[in-house]
Enzyme design. Sequence first.
Site, PDB file in Angstrom:
ATOM      1  N   THR A 183       0.865  -1.183   0.000  1.00 37.01           N
ATOM      2  CA  THR A 183       0.000   0.000   0.000  1.00 37.01           C
ATOM      3  C   THR A 183       0.902   1.235   0.000  1.00 37.01           C
ATOM      4  O   THR A 183       2.129   1.143   0.095  1.00 37.01           O
ATOM      5  CB  THR A 183      -0.892   0.060   1.259  1.00 37.01           C
ATOM      6  OG1 THR A 183      -0.085   0.442   2.383  1.00 37.01           O
ATOM      7  CG2 THR A 183      -1.556  -1.270   1.544  1.00 37.01           C
ATOM      8  N   LYS A 189       7.116   2.578   1.759  1.00 31.86           N
ATOM      9  CA  LYS A 189       8.149   3.266   2.551  1.00 31.86           C
ATOM     10  C   LYS A 189       7.603   3.832   3.862  1.00 31.86           C
ATOM     11  O   LYS A 189       8.342   4.014   4.820  1.00 31.86           O
ATOM     12  CB  LYS A 189       8.733   4.455   1.756  1.00 31.86           C
ATOM     13  CG  LYS A 189       9.523   4.065   0.548  1.00 31.86           C
ATOM     14  CD  LYS A 189       9.934   5.280  -0.266  1.00 31.86           C
ATOM     15  CE  LYS A 189       8.916   5.734  -1.250  1.00 31.86           C
ATOM     16  NZ  LYS A 189       8.521   4.860  -2.312  1.00 31.86           N
ATOM     17  N   GLU A 212      13.395  -4.555   0.793  1.00 24.99           N
ATOM     18  CA  GLU A 212      14.284  -4.280  -0.344  1.00 24.99           C
ATOM     19  C   GLU A 212      13.655  -3.326  -1.361  1.00 24.99           C
ATOM     20  O   GLU A 212      14.322  -2.432  -1.899  1.00 24.99           O
ATOM     21  CB  GLU A 212      14.616  -5.609  -1.045  1.00 24.99           C
ATOM     22  CG  GLU A 212      15.592  -5.486  -2.177  1.00 24.99           C
ATOM     23  CD  GLU A 212      16.938  -4.963  -1.696  1.00 24.99           C
ATOM     24  OE1 GLU A 212      17.675  -5.722  -1.079  1.00 24.99           O
ATOM     25  OE2 GLU A 212      17.236  -3.762  -1.925  1.00 24.99           O
ATOM     26  N   VAL A 251      13.663   1.021  -1.650  1.00 23.72           N
ATOM     27  CA  VAL A 251      14.694   1.898  -2.230  1.00 23.72           C
ATOM     28  C   VAL A 251      15.233   1.203  -3.479  1.00 23.72           C
ATOM     29  O   VAL A 251      15.739   0.084  -3.393  1.00 23.72           O
ATOM     30  CB  VAL A 251      15.859   2.151  -1.247  1.00 23.72           C
ATOM     31  CG1 VAL A 251      16.887   3.093  -1.879  1.00 23.72           C
ATOM     32  CG2 VAL A 251      15.362   2.698   0.078  1.00 23.72           C
ATOM     33  N   GLY A 271       2.449  10.205 -17.789  1.00 24.66           N
ATOM     34  CA  GLY A 271       2.204   9.419 -16.573  1.00 24.66           C
ATOM     35  C   GLY A 271       3.482   9.023 -15.845  1.00 24.66           C
ATOM     36  O   GLY A 271       3.471   8.120 -15.009  1.00 24.66           O
ATOM     37  N   GLU A 289       3.774  11.561 -10.507  1.00 26.23           N
ATOM     38  CA  GLU A 289       2.539  11.373  -9.754  1.00 26.23           C
ATOM     39  C   GLU A 289       1.468  12.261 -10.405  1.00 26.23           C
ATOM     40  O   GLU A 289       1.806  13.197 -11.142  1.00 26.23           O
ATOM     41  CB  GLU A 289       2.757  11.806  -8.300  1.00 26.23           C
ATOM     42  CG  GLU A 289       3.714  10.917  -7.519  1.00 26.23           C
ATOM     43  CD  GLU A 289       3.205   9.497  -7.354  1.00 26.23           C
ATOM     44  OE1 GLU A 289       1.984   9.301  -7.212  1.00 26.23           O
ATOM     45  OE2 GLU A 289       4.035   8.574  -7.386  1.00 26.23           O
ATOM     46  N   ASP A 307       9.812  12.122  -1.718  1.00 24.44           N
ATOM     47  CA  ASP A 307       9.960  10.680  -1.927  1.00 24.44           C
ATOM     48  C   ASP A 307      11.435  10.271  -1.861  1.00 24.44           C
ATOM     49  O   ASP A 307      11.784   9.241  -1.272  1.00 24.44           O
ATOM     50  CB  ASP A 307       9.353  10.306  -3.287  1.00 24.44           C
ATOM     51  CG  ASP A 307       9.254   8.813  -3.451  1.00 24.44           C
ATOM     52  OD1 ASP A 307       8.620   8.171  -2.595  1.00 24.44           O
ATOM     53  OD2 ASP A 307       9.835   8.272  -4.421  1.00 24.44           O
ATOM     54  N   LYS A 360      13.493   7.828   0.951  1.00 22.46           N
ATOM     55  CA  LYS A 360      14.423   6.731   0.632  1.00 22.46           C
ATOM     56  C   LYS A 360      15.762   6.972   1.332  1.00 22.46           C
ATOM     57  O   LYS A 360      16.374   6.036   1.877  1.00 22.46           O
ATOM     58  CB  LYS A 360      14.618   6.620  -0.877  1.00 22.46           C
ATOM     59  CG  LYS A 360      13.357   6.153  -1.588  1.00 22.46           C
ATOM     60  CD  LYS A 360      13.517   6.203  -3.097  1.00 22.46           C
ATOM     61  CE  LYS A 360      12.205   5.832  -3.779  1.00 22.46           C
ATOM     62  NZ  LYS A 360      12.228   6.053  -5.217  1.00 22.46           N
ATOM     63  N   GLY A 363       8.801   0.881 -11.295  1.00 25.13           N
ATOM     64  CA  GLY A 363       7.995   0.055 -12.201  1.00 25.13           C
ATOM     65  C   GLY A 363       7.459  -1.131 -11.416  1.00 25.13           C
ATOM     66  O   GLY A 363       8.192  -1.741 -10.635  1.00 25.13           O
TER      67      GLY A 363
HETATM   68  N1  LIG Z   1       5.009   1.546  -8.521  1.00 28.86           N
HETATM   69  C1  LIG Z   1       6.335   1.504  -8.352  1.00 28.86           C
HETATM   70  O1  LIG Z   1       7.119   1.521  -9.308  1.00 28.86           O
HETATM   71  C2  LIG Z   1       6.914   1.417  -6.950  1.00 28.86           C
HETATM   72  C3  LIG Z   1       8.299   1.238  -6.779  1.00 28.86           C
HETATM   73  C4  LIG Z   1       8.824   1.078  -5.476  1.00 28.86           C
HETATM   74  C5  LIG Z   1       7.960   1.160  -4.384  1.00 28.86           C
HETATM   75  N2  LIG Z   1       6.624   1.390  -4.595  1.00 28.86           N
HETATM   76  C6  LIG Z   1       5.762   1.506  -3.436  1.00 28.86           C
HETATM   77  O2  LIG Z   1       4.871   0.393  -3.441  1.00 28.86           O
HETATM   78  C7  LIG Z   1       3.632   0.791  -2.878  1.00 28.86           C
HETATM   79  C8  LIG Z   1       2.509   0.459  -3.854  1.00 28.86           C
HETATM   80  O3  LIG Z   1       2.702   1.202  -5.044  1.00 28.86           O
HETATM   81  P1  LIG Z   1       1.614   1.066  -6.225  1.00 28.86           P
HETATM   82  O4  LIG Z   1       2.192   1.790  -7.375  1.00 28.86           O
HETATM   83  O5  LIG Z   1       1.214  -0.367  -6.373  1.00 28.86           O
HETATM   84  O6  LIG Z   1       0.390   1.899  -5.577  1.00 28.86           O
HETATM   85  P2  LIG Z   1      -1.146   1.795  -5.916  1.00 28.86           P
HETATM   86  O7  LIG Z   1      -1.354   1.293  -7.314  1.00 28.86           O
HETATM   87  O8  LIG Z   1      -1.751   3.087  -5.514  1.00 28.86           O
HETATM   88  O9  LIG Z   1      -1.697   0.645  -4.937  1.00 28.86           O
HETATM   89  C9  LIG Z   1      -1.910   0.826  -3.576  1.00 28.86           C
HETATM   90  C10 LIG Z   1      -2.826  -0.311  -3.107  1.00 28.86           C
HETATM   91  O10 LIG Z   1      -2.956  -0.209  -1.696  1.00 28.86           O
HETATM   92  C11 LIG Z   1      -4.345  -0.444  -1.370  1.00 28.86           C
HETATM   93  N3  LIG Z   1      -4.621   0.127  -0.057  1.00 28.86           N
HETATM   94  C12 LIG Z   1      -4.649   1.429   0.310  1.00 28.86           C
HETATM   95  N4  LIG Z   1      -4.939   1.536   1.630  1.00 28.86           N
HETATM   96  C13 LIG Z   1      -5.065   0.270   2.108  1.00 28.86           C
HETATM   97  C14 LIG Z   1      -5.354  -0.293   3.387  1.00 28.86           C
HETATM   98  N5  LIG Z   1      -5.555   0.489   4.455  1.00 28.86           N
HETATM   99  N6  LIG Z   1      -5.413  -1.644   3.506  1.00 28.86           N
HETATM  100  C15 LIG Z   1      -5.217  -2.451   2.429  1.00 28.86           C
HETATM  101  N7  LIG Z   1      -4.939  -1.971   1.188  1.00 28.86           N
HETATM  102  C16 LIG Z   1      -4.881  -0.638   1.037  1.00 28.86           C
HETATM  103  C17 LIG Z   1      -5.095   0.219  -2.505  1.00 28.86           C
HETATM  104  O11 LIG Z   1      -6.424  -0.258  -2.528  1.00 28.86           O
HETATM  105  P3  LIG Z   1      -7.475   0.102  -3.710  1.00 28.86           P
HETATM  106  O12 LIG Z   1      -7.119  -0.819  -4.842  1.00 28.86           O
HETATM  107  O13 LIG Z   1      -8.781  -0.189  -3.094  1.00 28.86           O
HETATM  108  O14 LIG Z   1      -7.265   1.552  -4.026  1.00 28.86           O
HETATM  109  C18 LIG Z   1      -4.248  -0.243  -3.695  1.00 28.86           C
HETATM  110  O15 LIG Z   1      -4.655  -1.532  -4.117  1.00 28.86           O
HETATM  111  C19 LIG Z   1       3.743   2.290  -2.572  1.00 28.86           C
HETATM  112  O16 LIG Z   1       4.048   2.462  -1.219  1.00 28.86           O
HETATM  113  C20 LIG Z   1       4.888   2.741  -3.459  1.00 28.86           C
HETATM  114  O17 LIG Z   1       5.583   3.855  -2.936  1.00 28.86           O
HETATM  115  C21 LIG Z   1       6.089   1.497  -5.840  1.00 28.86           C
END
Ligand SMILES: NC(=O)c1ccc[n+]([C@@H]2O[C@H](COP(=O)([O-])OP(=O)(O)OC[C@H]3O[C@@H](n4cnc5c(N)ncnc54)[C@H](OP(=O)(O)O)[C@@H]3O)[C@@H](O)[C@H]2O)c1
Length: 345
Positions: free
Chosen positions: A88, A112, A136, A139, A194, A197, A208, A212, A326
Amino acid sequence: MGRVGQALTRLVLGHGRRLRLQYACLADSTGFVWLAEETSDEALRELLVHKENGRKLVDQPLGHRHGELSPIEQADGLEGPVVLVDCTASDEMTPMLTEARQQGTHVVLANKLPLVGPLARYQALTGQAPGELRYEATVGAGLPVIRTMEGLLATGDEIQSVQGCFSGTLGYLFSRLEDGVRYSAAVRDAWRQGYTEPDPREDLGGLDVARKALILARRIGCAWELHEVAVEPLYPAEMSELSLEEFLQGISTLDDLYAQRLAESQAQGKTLRYRAQVSGSGCQVGLAAVAQQGRLGALRGPENIVVIRTGRYSATPLTIAGPGAGPEVTAAGVLSDILDIVGKG
Ligand SMILES: NC(=O)c1ccc[n+]([C@@H]2O[C@H](COP(=O)([O-])OP(=O)(O)OC[C@H]3O[C@@H](n4cnc5c(N)ncnc54)[C@H](OP(=O)(O)O)[C@@H]3O)[C@@H](O)[C@H]2O)c1
């Protein structure tokens, strides 16, 4: 079950199955589905398609609202090592993660936020507990940054400093500037495609990257709070108050500033990078002129780089570089943490 959670599910349905991993529970912001009794790939695939279509788990026939059942209590009855994975972007889960570790459930984070809150909460989460903690993917996504640092520390090396570029979005932005694109046009293009953010100020503000940097600083023993990280945002404070539309229009006023900073650095054989620096004496995140031919200067586009200087890697620091964002590479980082844990189980 957002972008990273879905990519992880796809990995488990593919490669993970051979490793005998099994989902007991899937959750989103609305609720969860308890799967421990329903072990077929078909059921998992249906839930994945449901989320890929932008729907909520609570609307699924097997869905429960949060609070109806306790997944942690339910997990008590499971056999083998149990891993709670937080993909999340919310810190609501932090108390649950801390409690889960105390009860022997292992915890893996892509998120994070549980690691950058108040120090006391961080210490409670990361302290000794029967359940392991891995993070892991927080970051550098799938890049082996944390495990490399842990390997160095475990073998008695001393980490003197860590520096690098931890934002793919800002890396992309400064590569465009080097190509002669104006700052405002580069930001607007990244936003339209896209790469940023939904509000690009979240990337341009540097928070952000600061998070990290704090995760790395805390890992090497620096007991700092997030507000102690010095952050240079890439827009002036007064632009925080603008609507998104006003900001995207007003950002042209910054074009000359960044064109001039780039020209000044290029006149000295340097270029601009958004750099994080961590050492025992402090943690800074901001724009820096770096040698064009150096490790940071040679970086192109959205790649990340982490340069670790230690007692052993002193003259030539240890360098890790590659795609740092990604869903697919992030999910791979999460999966390798899970496998490290269950491999020991
Ligand atoms: N995307 C990347 O490239 C990347 C890289 C490194 C780290 N991250 C980290 O990984 C995490 C996820 O990124 P993402 O891109 O997958 O984000 P995302 O698409 O916004 O997904 C977040 C998910 O968390 C769910 N959620 C929110 N609050 C919750 C709660 N209280 N209990 C259970 N589930 C909950 C959301 O539910 P809904 O589906 O209902 O909205 C959604 O499914 C973030 O912290 C991000 O910083 C991402």
